[in-house]
Design an enzyme around this catalytic site. Sequence first.
Site, PDB file in Angstrom:
ATOM      1  N   ASP A  42      90.698 -62.562 -19.465  1.00 34.80           N
ATOM      2  CA  ASP A  42      89.867 -61.590 -18.751  1.00 34.80           C
ATOM      3  C   ASP A  42      89.837 -62.000 -17.278  1.00 34.80           C
ATOM      4  O   ASP A  42      88.799 -62.339 -16.721  1.00 34.80           O
ATOM      5  CB  ASP A  42      88.457 -61.598 -19.364  1.00 34.80           C
ATOM      6  CG  ASP A  42      87.661 -60.359 -18.995  1.00 34.80           C
ATOM      7  OD1 ASP A  42      88.248 -59.441 -18.390  1.00 34.80           O
ATOM      8  OD2 ASP A  42      86.454 -60.304 -19.305  1.00 34.80           O
TER       9      ASP A  42
ATOM     10  N   GLN B 230      73.547 -61.631 -20.205  1.00 39.49           N
ATOM     11  CA  GLN B 230      73.203 -61.807 -18.796  1.00 39.49           C
ATOM     12  C   GLN B 230      73.111 -63.295 -18.475  1.00 39.49           C
ATOM     13  O   GLN B 230      72.993 -64.135 -19.369  1.00 39.49           O
ATOM     14  CB  GLN B 230      71.923 -61.062 -18.437  1.00 39.49           C
ATOM     15  CG  GLN B 230      70.644 -61.584 -19.038  1.00 39.49           C
ATOM     16  CD  GLN B 230      69.481 -60.664 -18.709  1.00 39.49           C
ATOM     17  OE1 GLN B 230      69.662 -59.446 -18.555  1.00 39.49           O
ATOM     18  NE2 GLN B 230      68.287 -61.222 -18.605  1.00 39.49           N
ATOM     19  N   VAL B 231      73.217 -63.596 -17.168  1.00 44.58           N
ATOM     20  CA  VAL B 231      73.266 -64.999 -16.751  1.00 44.58           C
ATOM     21  C   VAL B 231      72.082 -65.312 -15.836  1.00 44.58           C
ATOM     22  O   VAL B 231      71.728 -64.510 -14.966  1.00 44.58           O
ATOM     23  CB  VAL B 231      74.606 -65.290 -16.040  1.00 44.58           C
ATOM     24  CG1 VAL B 231      74.618 -66.696 -15.451  1.00 44.58           C
ATOM     25  CG2 VAL B 231      75.775 -65.133 -17.004  1.00 44.58           C
TER      26      VAL B 231
HETATM   27  N1  ADP Z   1      78.800 -71.613 -14.384  1.00 45.78           N
HETATM   28  C1  ADP Z   1      78.531 -70.665 -13.502  1.00 45.78           C
HETATM   29  N2  ADP Z   1      78.232 -70.960 -12.228  1.00 45.78           N
HETATM   30  C2  ADP Z   1      77.946 -70.004 -11.329  1.00 45.78           C
HETATM   31  N3  ADP Z   1      77.935 -68.695 -11.615  1.00 45.78           N
HETATM   32  C3  ADP Z   1      78.235 -68.320 -12.866  1.00 45.78           C
HETATM   33  C4  ADP Z   1      78.551 -69.273 -13.876  1.00 45.78           C
HETATM   34  N4  ADP Z   1      78.801 -68.602 -15.018  1.00 45.78           N
HETATM   35  C5  ADP Z   1      78.660 -67.297 -14.740  1.00 45.78           C
HETATM   36  N5  ADP Z   1      78.313 -67.105 -13.449  1.00 45.78           N
HETATM   37  C6  ADP Z   1      78.089 -65.828 -12.765  1.00 45.78           C
HETATM   38  O1  ADP Z   1      77.558 -64.903 -13.683  1.00 45.78           O
HETATM   39  C7  ADP Z   1      78.423 -63.790 -13.830  1.00 45.78           C
HETATM   40  C8  ADP Z   1      78.440 -63.322 -15.262  1.00 45.78           C
HETATM   41  O2  ADP Z   1      78.886 -64.373 -16.095  1.00 45.78           O
HETATM   42  P1  ADP Z   1      80.035 -64.116 -17.177  1.00 45.78           P
HETATM   43  O3  ADP Z   1      80.192 -65.359 -17.964  1.00 45.78           O
HETATM   44  O4  ADP Z   1      81.228 -63.592 -16.461  1.00 45.78           O
HETATM   45  O5  ADP Z   1      79.372 -63.025 -18.080  1.00 45.78           O
HETATM   46  P2  ADP Z   1      79.912 -61.615 -18.617  1.00 45.78           P
HETATM   47  O6  ADP Z   1      80.590 -61.940 -19.916  1.00 45.78           O
HETATM   48  O7  ADP Z   1      78.684 -60.844 -18.797  1.00 45.78           O
HETATM   49  O8  ADP Z   1      80.858 -61.061 -17.609  1.00 45.78           O
HETATM   50  C9  ADP Z   1      79.783 -64.275 -13.334  1.00 45.78           C
HETATM   51  O9  ADP Z   1      80.525 -63.200 -12.836  1.00 45.78           O
HETATM   52  C10 ADP Z   1      79.394 -65.264 -12.262  1.00 45.78           C
HETATM   53  O10 ADP Z   1      79.150 -64.611 -11.047  1.00 45.78           O
END
Ligand code: ADP
Length: 518
Positions: free
Chosen positions: A288, A138-139
């Site tokens: 992806d 999660q982010v």
């Molecule tokens: N550097 C970033 N800045 C802004 N939003 C981000 C960033 N990295 C990820 N996110 C947000 O978080 C979501 C999940 O991150 P992601 O790396 O795609 O994880 P997952 O592997 O779980 O899909 C992304 O779809 C995006 O909306």
Amino acid sequence: MKRTFYTFVRMIRTGWVLARHDALVPSEYTKSVPAVARVLGSLSRIFTLRNLSVNPGERLALALEKLGPAYIKFGQILSTRGDMLDPVFVEGLSRLKDKVPPFSMKAAEDIILKEWGVKWQDKLSTFSQPIAAASIAQVHKATLQNGEVVAIKILRPNIHKRMRNDMDVLHMVAAIAENLIPSSKRLGPKKFVETADRAVMLELDLRLEAAAASELSEPAKETRLFNVPEIHWNYGSKNILVTEWIEGTSVSDKKILEKGKFNQKEIAKKVMQSFLACSFDYGVFHADMHEGNMIIDAKEQLWLVDFGILGRLAPAEQRFHAEILYGFLMRDYTRIAEVHFEAGYVPTHHSIEDFASALRSVGEPIFGQTAENVAMTKVLLQLFEITEIFDMQMQPQLIMLQKTMMQTEGVCRRLDPEFDMWEISRPVVEKSMKRELGPQGRINDLLRGLSKARRTLEILPGATEDIAALAKAWSNGEIDLSKNKASTNKRPSNASWKIIAMLSSTVVVVMSGIWMVG
Ligand SMILES: Nc1ncnc2c1ncn2[C@@H]1O[C@H](COP(=O)(O)OP(=O)(O)O)[C@@H](O)[C@H]1O
Ligand SMILES: [Mg+2]
């Protein structure tokens, strides 16, 4: 033993969930499976839920979502195998979403404490609730002490153990399938699970994702078609990835499609050209490419995030794919066929002409049609059918490239319903072909040849000494050639292999030279 027993119990649970979704032996396939599987399928349907989707792929997707992260990942990987799955499965599985509730703030804070050795408050001034949660991580949005805003991606607690357990079940199922259903061997379930296992385990180390991001930042800077967030290496670990926060609108956000707000055509063009430039010019691509992994900033710049899966193409594969696309653009089917044969992808007992004619049957109907009617996806799926008829062995990296190209085209067509894959790809592919086949390509080939020659030259001085030693030994009568082999009591065997190595390397260099000039 204990572990095998637990794996077996977990497998029963997996079977149960699949049966509930009529995905163990889907009713649509009863006629084409062996009797044992048919009986098993009929029995399992006693427990099947009501009101299920009519698409067996969607039913399987639903069951996999219930089963958890490893199964979701497995299904996503399976959905990329258009070469071995029925299209309904590809379609159903490709809708597989990994929407999972986030884990608690407490768990996230604990992971940070464990990885950084200090509380988050010691390094961050803000740390948000999760803004996105998926099956693996999660982010969170956060601010560093110096005011920089960052995205912090954290792996789910215990994800390694859960993945291992679920993967063990999949290995067991694959082994059973190969033993009980001999016809399943053709699809290679054991090998497939091994490949999926490796891919999933790679995603479970965020240091590798950081490395992948940094690798893609080079084509990003050079092509200026897309951007990659900066990595904050000193905050990262296996379980944590910290990157620059990108302020903008996700391409998955409905706002992107609102009229007058964004130039959708331009975004679609950037998305496709970024993907093509990376794969054909740099041999490395984001594998992806769905809307959720793309952000559009205030200047309408494209940003890519989520570098868990990276595709790679060797120079020969880059050229192979660029030549195929170029061949289709030029309607030169014989050339496309030749490329396949030259690469050794089609066994030589097939005829180039027959293969070219099959390719023509895919390519010709496309021309003169509007882009709305012809998706690249359809063309690729038809290509897969042809490859089966011609016993073509598909290379995993090329399958990944084709799957990502389909996925990218899907994004572009949703952004711009009139998106013309052929027109947009033409400049990138032409540029790449000019580079490969023009003077620059020759120089690259020459450089590759020279590096081989350099290796030859490195062993040459030693070899020259040995040749002298060998000649001396020979003239002293220390070498007996009558027994059809060189035998001497003074280092001759060493000298002989060096001569052979030198000669064969020279042949390689000369052959490459002839090939390049020709
Ligand atoms: N550097 C970033 N800045 C802004 N939003 C981000 C960033 N990295 C990820 N996110 C947000 O978080 C979501 C999940 O991150 P992601 O790396 O795609 O994880 P997952 O592997 O779980 O899909 C992304 O779809 C995006 O909306
Ligand atoms: Mg993502």
